[in-house]
Design a protein around this motif. Structure first.
Motif, PDB file in Angstrom:
ATOM      1  N   ASN A  29     -18.055 -10.324  -0.232  1.00 32.89           N
ATOM      2  CA  ASN A  29     -17.192 -11.401  -0.739  1.00 32.89           C
ATOM      3  C   ASN A  29     -17.303 -11.459  -2.256  1.00 32.89           C
ATOM      4  O   ASN A  29     -17.902 -12.376  -2.817  1.00 32.89           O
ATOM      5  N   GLN A  30     -16.745 -10.450  -2.906  1.00 33.42           N
ATOM      6  CA  GLN A  30     -16.832 -10.432  -4.357  1.00 33.42           C
ATOM      7  C   GLN A  30     -15.774 -11.357  -4.979  1.00 33.42           C
ATOM      8  O   GLN A  30     -14.710 -11.570  -4.408  1.00 33.42           O
ATOM      9  N   PHE A  31     -16.076 -11.882  -6.098  1.00 36.65           N
ATOM     10  CA  PHE A  31     -15.146 -12.738  -6.838  1.00 36.65           C
ATOM     11  C   PHE A  31     -15.087 -12.237  -8.280  1.00 36.65           C
ATOM     12  O   PHE A  31     -16.124 -12.048  -8.911  1.00 36.65           O
ATOM     13  N   PRO A  32     -13.924 -12.038  -8.864  1.00 36.68           N
ATOM     14  CA  PRO A  32     -12.624 -12.166  -8.190  1.00 36.68           C
ATOM     15  C   PRO A  32     -12.367 -10.985  -7.260  1.00 36.68           C
ATOM     16  O   PRO A  32     -12.927  -9.904  -7.458  1.00 36.68           O
ATOM     17  N   ASP A  33     -11.537 -11.197  -6.240  1.00 38.02           N
ATOM     18  CA  ASP A  33     -11.198 -10.142  -5.294  1.00 38.02           C
ATOM     19  C   ASP A  33      -9.858  -9.538  -5.708  1.00 38.02           C
ATOM     20  O   ASP A  33      -8.801 -10.015  -5.335  1.00 38.02           O
ATOM     21  N   THR A  34      -9.923  -8.494  -6.487  1.00 35.52           N
ATOM     22  CA  THR A  34      -8.713  -7.868  -7.034  1.00 35.52           C
ATOM     23  C   THR A  34      -8.473  -6.485  -6.447  1.00 35.52           C
ATOM     24  O   THR A  34      -7.793  -5.658  -7.038  1.00 35.52           O
ATOM     25  N   ASN A  35      -9.077  -6.212  -5.264  1.00 36.21           N
ATOM     26  CA  ASN A  35      -8.936  -4.916  -4.596  1.00 36.21           C
ATOM     27  C   ASN A  35      -9.531  -3.772  -5.403  1.00 36.21           C
ATOM     28  O   ASN A  35      -9.121  -2.614  -5.260  1.00 36.21           O
ATOM     29  N   ASP A  36     -10.493  -4.088  -6.279  1.00 34.50           N
ATOM     30  CA  ASP A  36     -11.204  -3.043  -7.008  1.00 34.50           C
ATOM     31  C   ASP A  36     -12.407  -2.528  -6.226  1.00 34.50           C
ATOM     32  O   ASP A  36     -13.104  -1.631  -6.703  1.00 34.50           O
ATOM     33  N   ASP A  37     -12.665  -3.102  -5.055  1.00 37.55           N
ATOM     34  CA  ASP A  37     -13.749  -2.634  -4.204  1.00 37.55           C
ATOM     35  C   ASP A  37     -13.510  -1.158  -3.885  1.00 37.55           C
ATOM     36  O   ASP A  37     -12.444  -0.781  -3.383  1.00 37.55           O
ATOM     37  N   PRO A  38     -14.467  -0.267  -4.181  1.00 36.89           N
ATOM     38  CA  PRO A  38     -14.252   1.166  -3.921  1.00 36.89           C
ATOM     39  C   PRO A  38     -13.906   1.458  -2.468  1.00 36.89           C
ATOM     40  O   PRO A  38     -13.079   2.333  -2.188  1.00 36.89           O
ATOM     41  N   THR A  39     -14.525   0.741  -1.519  1.00 36.50           N
ATOM     42  CA  THR A  39     -14.215   0.968  -0.110  1.00 36.50           C
ATOM     43  C   THR A  39     -12.778   0.569   0.193  1.00 36.50           C
ATOM     44  O   THR A  39     -12.065   1.251   0.949  1.00 36.50           O
ATOM     45  N   ALA A  40     -12.323  -0.539  -0.389  1.00 35.01           N
ATOM     46  CA  ALA A  40     -10.936  -0.964  -0.184  1.00 35.01           C
ATOM     47  C   ALA A  40      -9.966   0.084  -0.711  1.00 35.01           C
ATOM     48  O   ALA A  40      -8.967   0.414  -0.059  1.00 35.01           O
ATOM     49  N   GLY A  41     -10.261   0.637  -1.874  1.00 40.37           N
ATOM     50  CA  GLY A  41      -9.401   1.680  -2.437  1.00 40.37           C
ATOM     51  C   GLY A  41      -9.381   2.931  -1.586  1.00 40.37           C
ATOM     52  O   GLY A  41      -8.325   3.546  -1.386  1.00 40.37           O
ATOM     53  N   PHE A  42     -10.544   3.302  -1.060  1.00 42.91           N
ATOM     54  CA  PHE A  42     -10.624   4.484  -0.191  1.00 42.91           C
ATOM     55  C   PHE A  42      -9.843   4.237   1.095  1.00 42.91           C
ATOM     56  O   PHE A  42      -9.124   5.122   1.580  1.00 42.91           O
ATOM     57  N   ASN A  43      -9.971   3.031   1.642  1.00 42.63           N
ATOM     58  CA  ASN A  43      -9.245   2.703   2.871  1.00 42.63           C
ATOM     59  C   ASN A  43      -7.736   2.790   2.670  1.00 42.63           C
ATOM     60  O   ASN A  43      -7.005   3.215   3.567  1.00 42.63           O
ATOM     61  N   GLU A  44      -7.265   2.363   1.515  1.00 42.80           N
ATOM     62  CA  GLU A  44      -5.832   2.457   1.241  1.00 42.80           C
ATOM     63  C   GLU A  44      -5.372   3.917   1.291  1.00 42.80           C
ATOM     64  O   GLU A  44      -4.304   4.229   1.824  1.00 42.80           O
ATOM     65  N   GLN A  45      -6.189   4.812   0.745  1.00 45.18           N
ATOM     66  CA  GLN A  45      -5.845   6.228   0.783  1.00 45.18           C
ATOM     67  C   GLN A  45      -5.844   6.755   2.222  1.00 45.18           C
ATOM     68  O   GLN A  45      -4.989   7.567   2.597  1.00 45.18           O
ATOM     69  N   LEU A  46      -6.782   6.268   3.036  1.00 49.48           N
ATOM     70  CA  LEU A  46      -6.827   6.690   4.432  1.00 49.48           C
ATOM     71  C   LEU A  46      -5.576   6.241   5.177  1.00 49.48           C
ATOM     72  O   LEU A  46      -4.978   7.013   5.942  1.00 49.48           O
ATOM     73  N   VAL A  47      -5.170   4.987   4.963  1.00 49.66           N
ATOM     74  CA  VAL A  47      -3.980   4.473   5.639  1.00 49.66           C
ATOM     75  C   VAL A  47      -2.751   5.269   5.224  1.00 49.66           C
ATOM     76  O   VAL A  47      -1.908   5.632   6.051  1.00 49.66           O
ATOM     77  N   HIS A  48      -2.644   5.567   3.947  1.00 53.80           N
ATOM     78  CA  HIS A  48      -1.490   6.327   3.457  1.00 53.80           C
ATOM     79  C   HIS A  48      -1.482   7.750   4.013  1.00 53.80           C
ATOM     80  O   HIS A  48      -0.430   8.399   4.065  1.00 53.80           O
ATOM     81  N   ASN A 102     -13.704 -20.401   4.302  1.00 47.06           N
ATOM     82  CA  ASN A 102     -12.295 -20.007   4.432  1.00 47.06           C
ATOM     83  C   ASN A 102     -11.994 -18.768   3.602  1.00 47.06           C
ATOM     84  O   ASN A 102     -10.936 -18.668   2.970  1.00 47.06           O
ATOM     85  N   THR A 103     -12.930 -17.824   3.603  1.00 47.21           N
ATOM     86  CA  THR A 103     -12.843 -16.664   2.721  1.00 47.21           C
ATOM     87  C   THR A 103     -12.757 -15.380   3.532  1.00 47.21           C
ATOM     88  O   THR A 103     -13.613 -15.114   4.367  1.00 47.21           O
ATOM     89  N   ILE A 104     -11.723 -14.577   3.299  1.00 43.12           N
ATOM     90  CA  ILE A 104     -11.597 -13.260   3.911  1.00 43.12           C
ATOM     91  C   ILE A 104     -12.357 -12.257   3.049  1.00 43.12           C
ATOM     92  O   ILE A 104     -12.143 -12.161   1.841  1.00 43.12           O
ATOM     93  N   GLY A 105     -13.248 -11.497   3.676  1.00 39.58           N
ATOM     94  CA  GLY A 105     -14.058 -10.561   2.918  1.00 39.58           C
ATOM     95  C   GLY A 105     -13.301  -9.299   2.559  1.00 39.58           C
ATOM     96  O   GLY A 105     -12.234  -9.004   3.089  1.00 39.58           O
ATOM     97  N   SER A 106     -13.878  -8.540   1.658  1.00 34.67           N
ATOM     98  CA  SER A 106     -13.362  -7.215   1.318  1.00 34.67           C
ATOM     99  C   SER A 106     -14.207  -6.194   2.069  1.00 34.67           C
ATOM    100  O   SER A 106     -15.419  -6.396   2.239  1.00 34.67           O
ATOM    101  N   PRO A 107     -13.612  -5.117   2.572  1.00 33.38           N
ATOM    102  CA  PRO A 107     -12.272  -4.595   2.323  1.00 33.38           C
ATOM    103  C   PRO A 107     -11.181  -5.100   3.260  1.00 33.38           C
ATOM    104  O   PRO A 107     -10.096  -4.541   3.305  1.00 33.38           O
ATOM    105  N   ALA A 108     -11.447  -6.179   4.027  1.00 34.82           N
ATOM    106  CA  ALA A 108     -10.402  -6.732   4.882  1.00 34.82           C
ATOM    107  C   ALA A 108      -9.255  -7.326   4.072  1.00 34.82           C
ATOM    108  O   ALA A 108      -8.168  -7.557   4.590  1.00 34.82           O
ATOM    109  N   SER A 109      -9.498  -7.576   2.800  1.00 38.12           N
ATOM    110  CA  SER A 109      -8.460  -8.127   1.939  1.00 38.12           C
ATOM    111  C   SER A 109      -7.527  -7.061   1.376  1.00 38.12           C
ATOM    112  O   SER A 109      -6.532  -7.392   0.714  1.00 38.12           O
ATOM    113  N   ALA A 110      -7.825  -5.782   1.632  1.00 39.20           N
ATOM    114  CA  ALA A 110      -6.957  -4.702   1.147  1.00 39.20           C
ATOM    115  C   ALA A 110      -5.583  -4.809   1.803  1.00 39.20           C
ATOM    116  O   ALA A 110      -5.464  -5.244   2.948  1.00 39.20           O
ATOM    117  N   PRO A 111      -4.521  -4.404   1.104  1.00 38.07           N
ATOM    118  CA  PRO A 111      -3.155  -4.674   1.589  1.00 38.07           C
ATOM    119  C   PRO A 111      -2.796  -4.030   2.916  1.00 38.07           C
ATOM    120  O   PRO A 111      -2.078  -4.623   3.718  1.00 38.07           O
TER     121      PRO A 111
END
Length: 216
Positions: A67-86, A102-111
């Motif tokens: 649960n990093q703040f701010p959550d700007t999708n800079d989490d390396p795992t979130a970025g890697f997951n985006e590449q996997l989905v694509h 009431n906080t969604i964690g990362s990388p669950a916050s990735a688009p």
């Protein structure tokens, strides 16, 4: 019947059968978390790369996060997951167990990942006559939003995609308390079952569903 506390006995021979969500699937488990529950981003990314490069996984479940703040999708795992989905791989991520924040964690916050919250499954309380169930009227209501589940909206504005059972269910366990201290029944004895829950249960159930969809 041998799992429960003798103070709330069940009839002898009362057994539980655990069947996985996608029982015909091939599973690959990659251990990245040492004792203590914290892992390096580099270790997680190495495991994800192995899963797709060596094991050719169609679906990846991640029951972890931060649960990093701010959550700007800079989490390396979130970025890697985006590449996997694509690249055509289904990535399922638990939303977290931070409902009180009431906080969604990362990388669950990735688009583009499938972000999963928890719904209730109170049958376990009935099966074990525990958590005050024996004081009620003998009925229970499942499939509601669990009070433990993270929800709400992320900083970029997304929310969770799905709910799946997560409060609470059964998981298989290795009855060796030296290695797996959670593998104990309600009497403190080694058990091949454990009570398991949270959105970390909801995500793999959803990943199993994704596997069934791919199979179909």
């Amino acid at each position: 019947a041998t799992y429960v506390n003798p103070s709330h006995p069940l009839p002898p021979g009362c057994n539980i059968r655990v069947l996985g969500m996608a029982p015909g699937a091939n599973l690959v488990a990659l251990k990245v978390f040492p004792a203590g529950g914290f892992a390096f981003n580099s270790t997680i990314l190495q495991a994800l790369d192995w899963a797709v490069t060596n094991d050719h996984a169609d679906v990846i479940n991640e029951s972890f996060g931060s649960n990093q703040f701010p959550d700007t999708n800079d989490d390396p795992t979130a970025g890697f997951n985006e590449q996997l989905v694509h690249a055509g791989i289904v990535v399922v991520e638990r939303s977290g167990d931070s409902a009180f924040e009431n906080t969604i964690g990362s990388p669950a916050s990735a688009p583009d990942v499938i972000s999963v919250g928890a719904s209730t499954q109170f049958r376990l309380y009935a099966q074990t006559a525990s958590n005050g169930f024996q004081l009620g009227n003998g009925n229970y209501r499942s499939d509601a939003v669990s009070a433990l589940s993270s929800s709400g909206f992320t900083q970029p504005g997304r929310t969770i995609d799905l709910l799946a059972p997560g409060d609470l269910g059964w998981a298989l366990c290795t009855p060796n308390l030296t290695l797996y201290f959670d593998c104990a029944d309600n009497n403190g004895n080694p058990a091949s079952l454990q009570e398991f829950g949270g959105t970390s249960e909801s995500a793999p159930l959803t990943a199993g569903t994704a596997a069934l969809v791919i199979q179909a």
